[in-house]
Design a protein around this motif. Structure first.
Motif, mmCIF file in Angstrom:
data_model
loop_
_atom_site.group_PDB
_atom_site.id
_atom_site.type_symbol
_atom_site.label_atom_id
_atom_site.label_comp_id
_atom_site.label_asym_id
_atom_site.label_seq_id
_atom_site.Cartn_x
_atom_site.Cartn_y
_atom_site.Cartn_z
ATOM 1 N N SER A 168 0.826 -1.217 0.000
ATOM 2 C CA SER A 168 0.000 0.000 0.000
ATOM 3 C C SER A 168 0.859 1.266 0.000
ATOM 4 N N VAL A 169 2.105 1.170 0.428
ATOM 5 C CA VAL A 169 2.984 2.353 0.446
ATOM 6 C C VAL A 169 4.338 1.989 -0.168
ATOM 7 N N GLY A 170 4.751 2.778 -1.152
ATOM 8 C CA GLY A 170 6.131 2.653 -1.652
ATOM 9 C C GLY A 170 6.372 1.471 -2.574
ATOM 10 N N GLY A 171 5.327 0.906 -3.184
ATOM 11 C CA GLY A 171 5.528 -0.195 -4.148
ATOM 12 C C GLY A 171 6.373 -1.309 -3.558
ATOM 13 N N GLY A 172 7.556 -1.523 -4.125
ATOM 14 C CA GLY A 172 8.408 -2.636 -3.673
ATOM 15 C C GLY A 172 9.272 -2.328 -2.466
ATOM 16 N N ILE A 173 9.200 -1.104 -1.950
ATOM 17 C CA ILE A 173 10.082 -0.741 -0.815
ATOM 18 C C ILE A 173 9.492 -1.288 0.483
ATOM 19 N N PRO A 174 10.286 -2.020 1.275
ATOM 20 C CA PRO A 174 9.714 -2.612 2.504
ATOM 21 C C PRO A 174 9.628 -1.619 3.670
ATOM 22 N N ILE A 175 8.849 -0.568 3.480
ATOM 23 C CA ILE A 175 8.742 0.460 4.530
ATOM 24 C C ILE A 175 7.842 -0.008 5.679
ATOM 25 N N ILE A 176 6.792 -0.777 5.350
ATOM 26 C CA ILE A 176 5.865 -1.182 6.417
ATOM 27 C C ILE A 176 6.566 -2.147 7.372
ATOM 28 N N LYS A 177 7.250 -3.141 6.803
ATOM 29 C CA LYS A 177 7.969 -4.085 7.665
ATOM 30 C C LYS A 177 9.062 -3.380 8.444
ATOM 31 N N THR A 178 9.691 -2.414 7.827
ATOM 32 C CA THR A 178 10.760 -1.687 8.521
ATOM 33 C C THR A 178 10.186 -0.980 9.741
ATOM 34 N N LYS A 234 7.218 -1.640 11.234
ATOM 35 C CA LYS A 234 6.540 -2.571 12.151
ATOM 36 C C LYS A 234 7.525 -3.438 12.918
ATOM 37 N N ASP A 235 8.555 -3.911 12.221
ATOM 38 C CA ASP A 235 9.449 -4.908 12.829
ATOM 39 C C ASP A 235 10.826 -4.339 13.173
ATOM 40 N N SER A 236 11.561 -3.939 12.143
ATOM 41 C CA SER A 236 12.970 -3.573 12.381
ATOM 42 C C SER A 236 13.109 -2.387 13.314
ATOM 43 N N LEU A 237 12.205 -1.420 13.204
ATOM 44 C CA LEU A 237 12.334 -0.206 14.023
ATOM 45 C C LEU A 237 11.398 -0.234 15.230
ATOM 46 N N VAL A 238 10.927 -1.428 15.612
ATOM 47 C CA VAL A 238 9.921 -1.520 16.673
ATOM 48 C C VAL A 238 10.409 -0.906 17.986
ATOM 49 N N SER A 248 0.098 6.696 11.028
ATOM 50 C CA SER A 248 -0.638 5.881 12.012
ATOM 51 C C SER A 248 0.282 4.819 12.599
ATOM 52 N N LEU A 249 1.044 4.201 11.726
ATOM 53 C CA LEU A 249 1.950 3.128 12.160
ATOM 54 C C LEU A 249 3.089 3.695 13.015
ATOM 55 N N ALA A 250 3.612 4.830 12.576
ATOM 56 C CA ALA A 250 4.773 5.403 13.275
ATOM 57 C C ALA A 250 4.392 5.953 14.642
ATOM 58 N N PHE A 251 3.227 6.611 14.711
ATOM 59 C CA PHE A 251 2.899 7.323 15.951
ATOM 60 C C PHE A 251 1.901 6.554 16.815
ATOM 61 N N GLY A 252 1.329 5.466 16.272
ATOM 62 C CA GLY A 252 0.562 4.543 17.100
ATOM 63 C C GLY A 252 -0.893 4.895 17.328
ATOM 64 N N PHE A 253 -1.423 5.850 16.594
ATOM 65 C CA PHE A 253 -2.872 6.084 16.676
ATOM 66 C C PHE A 253 -3.387 6.365 15.269
ATOM 67 N N PHE A 254 -4.670 6.076 15.038
ATOM 68 C CA PHE A 254 -5.187 6.165 13.674
ATOM 69 C C PHE A 254 -5.303 7.617 13.216
ATOM 70 N N ILE A 255 -4.649 7.921 12.118
ATOM 71 C CA ILE A 255 -4.716 9.271 11.545
ATOM 72 C C ILE A 255 -5.438 9.141 10.205
ATOM 73 N N PRO A 256 -6.724 9.475 10.161
ATOM 74 C CA PRO A 256 -7.464 9.292 8.904
ATOM 75 C C PRO A 256 -7.006 10.298 7.856
ATOM 76 N N VAL A 257 -7.183 9.937 6.601
ATOM 77 C CA VAL A 257 -6.691 10.784 5.513
ATOM 78 C C VAL A 257 -7.320 12.179 5.545
ATOM 79 N N LYS A 258 -8.539 12.264 6.088
ATOM 80 C CA LYS A 258 -9.184 13.600 6.093
ATOM 81 C C LYS A 258 -8.445 14.591 7.005
ATOM 82 N N LYS A 259 -7.546 14.113 7.856
ATOM 83 C CA LYS A 259 -6.767 15.018 8.722
ATOM 84 C C LYS A 259 -5.452 15.462 8.075
ATOM 85 N N VAL A 260 -5.176 14.970 6.870
ATOM 86 C CA VAL A 260 -3.898 15.282 6.214
ATOM 87 C C VAL A 260 -4.070 16.537 5.349
#
Ligand code: NDP
Ligand code: HSE
Length: 429
Positions: A129-139, A141-145, A209-221
């Protein structure tokens, strides 16, 4: 080997890529994971569309996937909010693991979906969903936990980055550049979402949302797109030493977060200035890791399929290998046949610097030896000239050639009586 049945919802750019990847690399995936993912059914809107996919795999009835007890992993690759949201929630209700590439649905309904995932104790993969082939979500969620994330700044829309690059470098018109991006499969079904910044907004809402730990809906961007940027702005910015990029920001300062998308001028020597075409880059800072940069293809069939298949494997492992910490055997039989290429056989372009006596015919002697060794010169510069018979540096750039040719030629050149020092060389990437 255990087969795991997969259902794809959607077979456009990304769905086709996932089908092709699982066909082409099925053996290596099976060897690495111990499981064999097999696509059982694919939902499409129009079965009659020409596709290189066996007709019996296709269906227009979502129940054939969502209600098939044999299908254990459902990949939602349709896009948009509905029916994608309904399909994702139903798949979770039916006890399936879910993978999605859909940022629009997560940025608006992420809270409902993530709550359902927790309630049903299921897996939801959304790497693509973000960054095509770049593993940003796993980074994140996991590596930078273990980190508190301070900021994420990125170029996270391939289409607009492609358009801005093509406009500046080739002086293409906006519409022409957009058509190219669409033909290459980078743009959303409705490309307005790319152009007006909404696609980047969806993505930064997910990352924030993932980085800061609470849901940030797109309408707030806060969102601005590239509609009002034209070639003149790109050219004037370049005159002043800047590059215009569509950037997304998620920044935490004390108890506040800034989440925004807008075009901005960045200095030409900034790391994000060099990100061209459909490449994306994410610059993340965490309190312990410091700064990291992730870079890669942010849109397109193959890189996105790579991310989806990574999630399919995680989904299978979540189901069958809970508790395992190392699922991938780094040594696989099918890779063993590869031999290690000797350095002499590797090809590069080269930079040479010779120190030679400034006398007629020197250049001819050097280039003669290079030619005999199959080295073709792309440019030559002789720097400075003090007095005939003195020493001057001669710099050459070559076309691609094998390392062994270079070593042989330089040894011969070193022996020339007009050459006064060991020739220097560097490889050009
Ligand atoms: P496409 O428009 O190419 O494909 C969409 C697919 O979904 C098509 O196969 C279409 O069927 C099917 N479909 C659409 N609506 C329905 C429906 N109501 N019922 C059944 N099937 C339906 O989209 P992409 O493959 O480009 O994108 C898919 C998702 O991946 C989106 O969420 C997108 O944002 C995301 N994504 C895309 C990337 C890219 O580079 N393209 C990169 C990263 C994420 P049919 O073929 O019959 O028309
Ligand atoms: N339309 C999106 C882009 C696809 O251009 O970045 C990748 O998410």
């Amino acid at each position: 080997m255990q087969e795991v049945k997969i259902g794809l919802l959607g077979c456009g750019t990304v769905g086709t890529g996932v089908y092709e990847l699982l066909e082409k690399n099925k053996d290596i995936i099976a060897e690495r994971t111990g499981f064999k993912p097999v696509i059982k059914k694919i939902l499409v809107k129009n079965k009659k569309k020409g596709r290189k996919i066996p007709g019996d795999l296709l269906t227009t009835d979502p129940r054939e996937i969502l209600q098939d007890p044999e299908i254990e992993v459902v990949c939602e690759l349709i896009g948009g909010e509905e029916p994608a949201k309904t399909f994702i929630l139903e798949a979770l209700d039916q006890g399936k693991e879910v993978v999605t590439a859909n940022k629009a649905v997560l940025a608006s309904y992420g809270e409902v979906i993530w709550n359902k995932v927790a309630e049903k104790d299921r897996f939801l993969g959304f790497e693509a969903s973000v960054g095509g082939g770049i593993p940003i979500i796993k980074t994140l969620k996991d590596s930078l936990v273990g980190n508190r994330i301070n900021s994420i700044i990125g170029i996270i829309n391939g289409t607009t980055n492609y358009i801005l690059t093509r406009m500046l470098e080739e002086r293409l018109g906006f519409e022409e550049a957009l058509k190219e991006a669409q033909a290459k499969g980078y743009a959303e079904a409705d490309p307005t979402l790319d152009i007006n910044g909404m696609d980047s907004a969806h993505k930064i809402a997910i990352l924030a949302s993932l980085a800061f730990g609470f849901f940030i809906p797109v309408k707030k961007v806060y969102v601005e797109g590239i509609e009002s940027v034209d070639l003149l702005d790109l050219e004037f910015s370049r005159e002043f030493g800047y590059v215009v990029k569509l950037l997304a920001f998620a920044i935490k300062k004390k108890n506040e977060v800034e989440v925004r998308v807008h075009p901005a001028l960045i200095p030409q020597d900034h790391v994000l200035a060099s990100i061209r075409l459909n490449y994306n880059a994410l610059y993340v800072t965490g309190d312990f890791v410091g700064e990291i940069l992730l870079y890669g293809l942010g849109a397109g069939k193959e890189p996105t399929a790579s991310a989806v298949v990574g999630d399919i494997v995680d989904a299978i492992c979540y189901r069958y290998a809970k508790g395992c910490i190392s699922r991938v055997n780094p040594l696989t039989k099918s890779s063993n046949f590869c031999k290690i290429k000797p350095m002499e056989e590797v090809e590069f372009k080269y930079y040479f610097r010779f120190s030679a006596i400034d006398r007629p015919g020197v250049l001819a002697k050097i280039s003669g030896i290079l030619g005999e060794n199959h080295i073709s010169i792309s440019s030559v510069v002789q720097i400075g000239r003090h007095n005939e018979g003195g020493c001057v540096p001669i710099v050459m750039i070559t076309h691609e050639t094998k390392e062994k040719n270079v070593r042989k030629a330089l040894k011969q050149i070193e022996k020339l009586d007009v050459v006064t020092d060991v020739p220097k060389f560097l490889r050009i990437l």
